[in-house]
Scaffold this motif. Structure first.
Motif, mmCIF file in Angstrom:
data_model
loop_
_atom_site.group_PDB
_atom_site.id
_atom_site.type_symbol
_atom_site.label_atom_id
_atom_site.label_comp_id
_atom_site.label_asym_id
_atom_site.label_seq_id
_atom_site.Cartn_x
_atom_site.Cartn_y
_atom_site.Cartn_z
ATOM 1 N N LYS A 178 0.846 -1.188 0.000
ATOM 2 C CA LYS A 178 0.000 0.000 0.000
ATOM 3 C C LYS A 178 0.885 1.243 0.000
ATOM 4 O O LYS A 178 2.011 1.205 0.503
ATOM 5 C CB LYS A 178 -0.916 0.026 1.236
ATOM 6 C CG LYS A 178 -2.024 -1.008 1.254
ATOM 7 C CD LYS A 178 -2.857 -0.874 2.522
ATOM 8 C CE LYS A 178 -3.964 -1.917 2.585
ATOM 9 N NZ LYS A 178 -5.035 -1.656 1.601
ATOM 10 N N THR A 292 -8.988 4.975 3.620
ATOM 11 C CA THR A 292 -7.646 4.906 3.040
ATOM 12 C C THR A 292 -6.637 5.702 3.856
ATOM 13 O O THR A 292 -7.006 6.587 4.630
ATOM 14 C CB THR A 292 -7.664 5.454 1.593
ATOM 15 O OG1 THR A 292 -6.363 5.313 1.007
ATOM 16 C CG2 THR A 292 -8.049 6.929 1.571
ATOM 17 N N ASN A 293 -5.363 5.370 3.636
ATOM 18 C CA ASN A 293 -4.258 6.129 4.227
ATOM 19 C C ASN A 293 -3.494 6.903 3.162
ATOM 20 O O ASN A 293 -2.461 7.511 3.445
ATOM 21 C CB ASN A 293 -3.279 5.191 4.948
ATOM 22 C CG ASN A 293 -2.460 4.361 3.966
ATOM 23 O OD1 ASN A 293 -3.031 3.598 3.184
ATOM 24 N ND2 ASN A 293 -1.143 4.502 3.989
ATOM 25 N N GLU A 294 -3.997 6.878 1.920
ATOM 26 C CA GLU A 294 -3.284 7.516 0.813
ATOM 27 C C GLU A 294 -3.578 9.008 0.765
ATOM 28 O O GLU A 294 -4.741 9.428 0.641
ATOM 29 C CB GLU A 294 -3.668 6.871 -0.516
ATOM 30 C CG GLU A 294 -2.890 7.434 -1.693
ATOM 31 C CD GLU A 294 -3.193 6.718 -2.994
ATOM 32 O OE1 GLU A 294 -2.549 7.049 -4.001
ATOM 33 O OE2 GLU A 294 -4.063 5.829 -2.995
#
Length: 307
Positions: A178, A292-294
């Motif tokens: 990721k 999400t962590n994006e």
């Protein structure tokens, strides 16, 4: 680290597993002038490194960023000048963490080649990992990849952590690569194993220095990431310099498009260690569910909303 970039584990496998075509080519070559296969391969490698700006004698030099030199040193993930909001934000965050034992070791060359780690009890993540060293980020990209620099940085972290009496290392990852998380293939290659996993797929991996070492774990608030608030809610810290630029852009974009959006800036260790997410640098929720962590710009955010 971009998910499109290849890990050191991939390169390790390539070195030790010649494919069918390379074996066929090597076996069919008539090595003129008595050149052996090994000499031939060495020549290819030498020419490649020279074209890439490297030589056989290339040795990377590293420098530790401290309070004394942080104003004059670049910080790898944001290499503009000190007036840039991203650089200023990250340097302020780092400076405040040095007294907590944070180490920022980087290449002397400009680019993304660094490791950042801190004693786990002072990490800005909801984990129970007493005695461990927590790796905030290990990032080697671009022309720096494929030369063993990730190994060198990690080896220095291990050496330093052992000298400081630590039990082992721990770091966030995931089953599949990721963005902004450690490559699981590389961690496995280096001996890390997964010791806990949140129900959003974020994993905690560890490398104990002794078989008897207790396993680190996520706190319940991180293992089951949920919030009560509706709409889009973003938890973030200033550990990632990009947030200083892009969070205000998301706030403005949401306002212009009448999108329910709230940004929660985590400003201290206590808040971070009790956050409702295993990742505190950037964690976006929608109607209570982790997304999400994006990190996102306005275009990515609007695409997400339109789904």
């Amino acid at each position: 680290m971009s998910s499109a970039e290849r890990s050191d584990a991939d390169l390790y496998q390539d070195k030790h597993t010649p494919n069918r075509h390379s074996r066929k080519i090597l076996s069919s070559l008539d090595f003129l002038n008595g050149m052996t296969k090994l000499d031939f391969l060495r020549k290819i490698c030498y020419n490649y490194f020279n074209k890439s700006g490297f030589t056989e004698e290339t040795v990377m030099e590293y420098i530790k960023v401290t309070k004394d030199n942080i104003e004059s040193e670049h910080i790898c993930c944001a290499i503009s000048n000190n007036k840039d909001v991203q650089v200023a934000s990250k340097k302020a965050w780092l400076t405040a963490r040095f007294d907590d034992g944070l180490v920022f070791l980087k290449s002397v060359e400009r680019g993304k080649c660094f490791i950042e780690y801190i004693p786990a009890e002072n990490a800005w993540n909801p984990i129970d990992a007493d005695g461990y060293m927590y790796i905030d980020c290990l990032w080697v990209s671009g022309s720096f990849k494929g030369h063993g620099y990730s190994n060198e940085l990690l080896d220095e972290c291990i050496k330093d952590s052992k000298a400081k009496g630590k039990t082992g290392l721990c770091i966030l990852t995931s089953e599949k690569k990721k963005p902004f998380l450690a490559d699981p293939k590389y961690l496995k290659y280096k001996g890390f194993t997964v010791c806990d996993e949140a129900d959003n797929g974020i994993q905690l991996a560890y490398l104990p220095f002794a078989a008897s070492a207790a396993k680190p774990r996520f706190k319940d608030c991180a293992k089951y990431p949920r919030i009560e608030e509706k709409g889009y809610v973003l938890y973030y810290t200033s550990q990632c310099p990009f947030n200083a630029k892009y969070v205000p852009i998301l706030e403005q974009t949401a306002k212009e498009h009448n999108i329910p959006f709230k940004a929660i800036h985590i400003e201290n260790k206590e808040q971070a260690q009790n956050a409702p997410t295993p990742i505190t640098t950037y964690a976006l929720f929608y109607d209570g569910v982790y997304l999400t962590n994006e990190q996102m710009n306005d275009t990515k955010f609007l695409k997400l909303v339109a789904r």
